[in-house]
Motif scaffolding. Structure first.
Motif, PDB file in Angstrom:
ATOM      1  N   MET A  88      58.860 -24.109  47.941  1.00 30.59           N
ATOM      2  CA  MET A  88      58.165 -22.876  47.546  1.00 30.59           C
ATOM      3  C   MET A  88      56.810 -22.776  48.245  1.00 30.59           C
ATOM      4  SD  MET A  88      60.544 -21.848  45.531  1.00 30.59           S
ATOM      5  CE  MET A  88      61.982 -22.746  44.895  1.00 30.59           C
ATOM      6  N   ASP A  89      56.124 -23.912  48.378  1.00 26.62           N
ATOM      7  CA  ASP A  89      54.809 -23.914  49.025  1.00 26.62           C
ATOM      8  C   ASP A  89      54.913 -23.750  50.537  1.00 26.62           C
ATOM      9  OD1 ASP A  89      53.670 -24.276  46.540  1.00 26.62           O
ATOM     10  OD2 ASP A  89      53.437 -26.452  46.761  1.00 26.62           O
ATOM     11  N   GLN A  90      55.981 -24.280  51.126  1.00 27.19           N
ATOM     12  CA  GLN A  90      56.170 -24.172  52.575  1.00 27.19           C
ATOM     13  C   GLN A  90      56.602 -22.774  53.001  1.00 27.19           C
ATOM     14  OE1 GLN A  90      55.847 -26.641  55.158  1.00 27.19           O
ATOM     15  NE2 GLN A  90      54.697 -27.709  53.568  1.00 27.19           N
ATOM     16  N   PHE A  91      57.353 -22.085  52.125  1.00 26.59           N
ATOM     17  CA  PHE A  91      57.909 -20.770  52.471  1.00 26.59           C
ATOM     18  C   PHE A  91      57.590 -19.754  51.366  1.00 26.59           C
ATOM     19  CE2 PHE A  91      60.522 -24.096  54.355  1.00 26.59           C
ATOM     20  CZ  PHE A  91      60.537 -23.729  55.696  1.00 26.59           C
ATOM     21  N   PRO A  92      56.302 -19.454  51.140  1.00 23.36           N
ATOM     22  CA  PRO A  92      55.910 -18.619  49.995  1.00 23.36           C
ATOM     23  C   PRO A  92      56.374 -17.171  50.071  1.00 23.36           C
ATOM     24  CG  PRO A  92      54.047 -18.999  51.453  1.00 23.36           C
ATOM     25  CD  PRO A  92      55.142 -19.895  51.929  1.00 23.36           C
ATOM     26  N   ASN A  93      56.725 -16.702  51.259  1.00 22.26           N
ATOM     27  CA  ASN A  93      57.107 -15.292  51.419  1.00 22.26           C
ATOM     28  C   ASN A  93      58.587 -15.100  51.694  1.00 22.26           C
ATOM     29  OD1 ASN A  93      54.340 -14.387  51.183  1.00 22.26           O
ATOM     30  ND2 ASN A  93      54.007 -15.138  53.267  1.00 22.26           N
ATOM     31  N   GLU A  94      59.362 -16.154  51.537  1.00 22.50           N
ATOM     32  CA  GLU A  94      60.800 -16.083  51.796  1.00 22.50           C
ATOM     33  C   GLU A  94      61.591 -16.126  50.491  1.00 22.50           C
ATOM     34  OE1 GLU A  94      61.853 -15.590  54.812  1.00 22.50           O
ATOM     35  OE2 GLU A  94      59.917 -15.915  55.792  1.00 22.50           O
ATOM     36  N   THR A  95      62.850 -15.668  50.546  1.00 21.66           N
ATOM     37  CA  THR A  95      63.760 -15.817  49.409  1.00 21.66           C
ATOM     38  C   THR A  95      64.447 -17.167  49.527  1.00 21.66           C
ATOM     39  OG1 THR A  95      64.160 -13.432  49.294  1.00 21.66           O
ATOM     40  CG2 THR A  95      65.773 -14.862  48.225  1.00 21.66           C
ATOM     41  N   ILE A  96      64.341 -17.965  48.477  1.00 20.78           N
ATOM     42  CA  ILE A  96      64.923 -19.300  48.468  1.00 20.78           C
ATOM     43  C   ILE A  96      66.277 -19.241  47.766  1.00 20.78           C
ATOM     44  CG2 ILE A  96      64.537 -21.721  47.910  1.00 20.78           C
ATOM     45  CD1 ILE A  96      62.342 -20.433  49.675  1.00 20.78           C
ATOM     46  N   ILE A  97      67.302 -19.824  48.368  1.00 20.28           N
ATOM     47  CA  ILE A  97      68.649 -19.772  47.802  1.00 20.28           C
ATOM     48  C   ILE A  97      69.226 -21.178  47.687  1.00 20.28           C
ATOM     49  CG2 ILE A  97      69.048 -17.464  48.735  1.00 20.28           C
ATOM     50  CD1 ILE A  97      70.847 -18.711  50.884  1.00 20.28           C
ATOM     51  N   LEU A  98      70.188 -21.327  46.795  1.00 22.92           N
ATOM     52  CA  LEU A  98      70.905 -22.597  46.658  1.00 22.92           C
ATOM     53  C   LEU A  98      72.219 -22.373  45.928  1.00 22.92           C
ATOM     54  CD1 LEU A  98      70.550 -23.499  43.457  1.00 22.92           C
ATOM     55  CD2 LEU A  98      68.317 -24.256  44.223  1.00 22.92           C
ATOM     56  N   VAL A  99      73.080 -23.381  45.980  1.00 21.39           N
ATOM     57  CA  VAL A  99      74.383 -23.344  45.320  1.00 21.39           C
ATOM     58  C   VAL A  99      74.446 -24.481  44.302  1.00 21.39           C
ATOM     59  CG1 VAL A  99      76.854 -23.764  45.645  1.00 21.39           C
ATOM     60  CG2 VAL A  99      75.645 -22.224  47.184  1.00 21.39           C
ATOM     61  N   ALA A 100      74.985 -24.172  43.115  1.00 17.97           N
ATOM     62  CA  ALA A 100      75.174 -25.187  42.078  1.00 17.97           C
ATOM     63  C   ALA A 100      76.625 -25.178  41.633  1.00 17.97           C
ATOM     64  CB  ALA A 100      74.265 -24.900  40.880  1.00 17.97           C
ATOM     65  N   GLU A 101      77.133 -26.343  41.241  1.00 20.30           N
ATOM     66  CA  GLU A 101      78.487 -26.405  40.696  1.00 20.30           C
ATOM     67  C   GLU A 101      78.501 -25.727  39.333  1.00 20.30           C
ATOM     68  OE1 GLU A 101      80.242 -30.253  40.720  1.00 20.30           O
ATOM     69  OE2 GLU A 101      79.659 -30.669  42.798  1.00 20.30           O
ATOM     70  N   GLY A 102      79.530 -24.941  39.095  1.00 17.29           N
ATOM     71  CA  GLY A 102      79.572 -24.099  37.903  1.00 17.29           C
ATOM     72  C   GLY A 102      79.638 -24.846  36.591  1.00 17.29           C
ATOM     73  N   ASP A 103      80.070 -26.098  36.616  1.00 23.54           N
ATOM     74  CA  ASP A 103      80.172 -26.866  35.375  1.00 23.54           C
ATOM     75  C   ASP A 103      79.233 -28.069  35.378  1.00 23.54           C
ATOM     76  OD1 ASP A 103      81.419 -28.325  37.313  1.00 23.54           O
ATOM     77  OD2 ASP A 103      83.257 -28.697  36.204  1.00 23.54           O
ATOM     78  N   ASP A 104      78.167 -28.009  36.193  1.00 22.44           N
ATOM     79  CA  ASP A 104      77.270 -29.149  36.323  1.00 22.44           C
ATOM     80  C   ASP A 104      75.922 -28.853  35.671  1.00 22.44           C
ATOM     81  OD1 ASP A 104      76.615 -31.667  37.015  1.00 22.44           O
ATOM     82  OD2 ASP A 104      76.639 -31.367  39.181  1.00 22.44           O
ATOM     83  N   THR A 105      75.243 -29.897  35.237  1.00 26.05           N
ATOM     84  CA  THR A 105      73.966 -29.754  34.536  1.00 26.05           C
ATOM     85  C   THR A 105      72.876 -29.093  35.370  1.00 26.05           C
ATOM     86  OG1 THR A 105      74.468 -31.687  33.183  1.00 26.05           O
ATOM     87  CG2 THR A 105      72.177 -31.003  33.274  1.00 26.05           C
ATOM     88  N   PRO A 106      72.732 -29.381  36.681  1.00 24.01           N
ATOM     89  CA  PRO A 106      71.629 -28.770  37.438  1.00 24.01           C
ATOM     90  C   PRO A 106      71.564 -27.258  37.361  1.00 24.01           C
ATOM     91  CG  PRO A 106      72.572 -30.565  38.687  1.00 24.01           C
ATOM     92  CD  PRO A 106      73.447 -30.387  37.472  1.00 24.01           C
ATOM     93  N   ARG A 107      72.693 -26.583  37.213  1.00 25.38           N
ATOM     94  CA  ARG A 107      72.641 -25.116  37.141  1.00 25.38           C
ATOM     95  C   ARG A 107      71.795 -24.652  35.961  1.00 25.38           C
ATOM     96  NH1 ARG A 107      76.627 -23.344  33.323  1.00 25.38           N
ATOM     97  NH2 ARG A 107      76.824 -21.293  34.251  1.00 25.38           N
ATOM     98  N   GLU A 108      71.822 -25.418  34.861  1.00 23.56           N
ATOM     99  CA  GLU A 108      71.000 -25.065  33.705  1.00 23.56           C
ATOM    100  C   GLU A 108      69.524 -25.233  34.030  1.00 23.56           C
ATOM    101  OE1 GLU A 108      72.392 -27.506  30.540  1.00 23.56           O
ATOM    102  OE2 GLU A 108      74.429 -26.665  30.562  1.00 23.56           O
TER     103      GLU A 108
END
Length: 251
Positions: free
Chosen positions: A210-230
C-alpha cells in the motif's frame, strides 16, 4: 481502467492451444505446477464437451509424464449439477477462488512493531528469500520446492515482479510477490512461516504494498473456503467475483 476480472491475475504458462471453448495452458519449465498446466474454459461446457476435453488433456499430459488434470471455469459461474456430479464420482477436488481489490487509502492503519521489518528483495538478500521460499514450498513436496527455485530466480530478473521479504526479530519470516501491470498491482504468494502466524507479519507485508503503490488498485486472489479471505474482508478489500476450478491428481 478495465473492469476487474480473473483475466487480470497473472498466469505463469503458455497458451499452446485455443479454440472457441477453451484456452490450454502449458509450462514445460515446471510441469509439476498445476496452476501453470491446465485448461481454462471460455464458456461453460456441456458434459459431453467436458468429457472430450478431459480425454484430450489426459492424453496430452501423459506425453510429458504429468499426473494431473485441471480445469478452470468462467468467472462467476458454477458448473452445472451434471458436471459437479461427474467430478464427485470421479474423485476430483472442486473449489473456488475469490477475487478482491482495494484502494491503498482504505487499508487499515497498523502498528509498526519494531520486531517486524519488510524490504524488497535485492542481490543482498536474495539468498535469504530463496532459502525461506524453498522451506515454504516444501509443504507441496521437495520436487516442487526444488523446481520453484528456478522460477523464483527468473522472477527476480523480471522488472514487472517485485519480490518482498519480511523479517521477525531479524530472521526471515514471510515472503510475497508483487506483480505490476498497467491497471493493477497484484499481491501473489503471500506466505508466512507457520510458527510465526498471527504476529502481524502478513499485515505488514500488505502495508508495504500500500505504501509503495498508494495510487494504484491492489488486487489479490483468496481460496473461497480458506481463512485468509475473512482477513481480507476485515481489511476492507472489496469482493469482485469468483471462479470455480477442478483438479484430479493420479497417485
Amino acid at each position: 481502467m478495465d473492469k476487474l476480472t480473473f483475466e487480470h491475475i497473472q498466469t505463469i504458462g503458455n497458451v499452446v492451444n485455443e479454440n472457441e471453448l477453451y484456452k490450454h495452458y502449458h509450462y514445460p519449465e515446471m510441469l509439476i505446477r498445476y496452476d501453470s498446466n491446465f485448461i481454462e474454459f471460455k464458456r461453460m461446457p456441456t458434459i459431453s464437451e467436458l468429457l472430450a476435453t478431459e480425454d484430450f488433456l489426459i492424453k496430452y499430459h501423459k506425453q510429458y509424464n504429468q499426473h494431473h488434470v485441471k480445469f478452470v471455469f468462467p468467472d462467476n459461474q458454477k458448473p452445472d449439477p451434471e458436471i459437479m456430479q461427474y467430478f464427485a464420482a470421479n474423485k476430483y477436488d472442486v473449489g473456488f477462488l475469490e477475487l478482491y481489490a482495494i484502494q491503498p487509502k482504505s487499508f487499515p492503519q497498523i502498528s509498526h512493531r519494531l520486531d517486524i521489518e519488510v524490504s524488497e528483495v535485492t542481490d543482498a538478500n536474495l539468498s535469504e528469500f530463496l532459502k525461506l521460499q524453498y522451506e515454504l514450498d516444501s509443504e507441496h513436496g521437495e520436487k516442487f520446492a526444488k523446481e520453484k527455485v528456478k522460477l523464483n530466480k527468473q522472477q527476480f530478473e523480471d522488472e514487472s515482479v517485485m519480490q518482498v521479504l519480511a523479517y521477525y526479530k531479524g530472521a526471515p519470516a514471510g515472503t510475497m510477490n508483487v506483480i505490476v501491470s498497467e491497471d493493477f498491482v497484484e499481491i501473489d504468494n503471500l506466505s508466512v512461516v507457520d510458527s510465526l502466524q498471527r504476529k502481524g507479519i502478513g499485515s505488514r507485508l500488505q502495508r508495504f504494498v500500500m505504501d509503495q503503490f498508494p495510487n494504484e488498485t491492489i488486487i489479490l486472489v483468496a481460496e473461497g473456503d480458506d481463512t485468509p479471505r475473512e482477513m481480507y474482508q476485515k481489511q476492507n478489500y472489496q469482493y469482485s467475483g469468483f471462479q470455480y476450478e477442478a483438479i484430479k491428481i493420479e497417485k
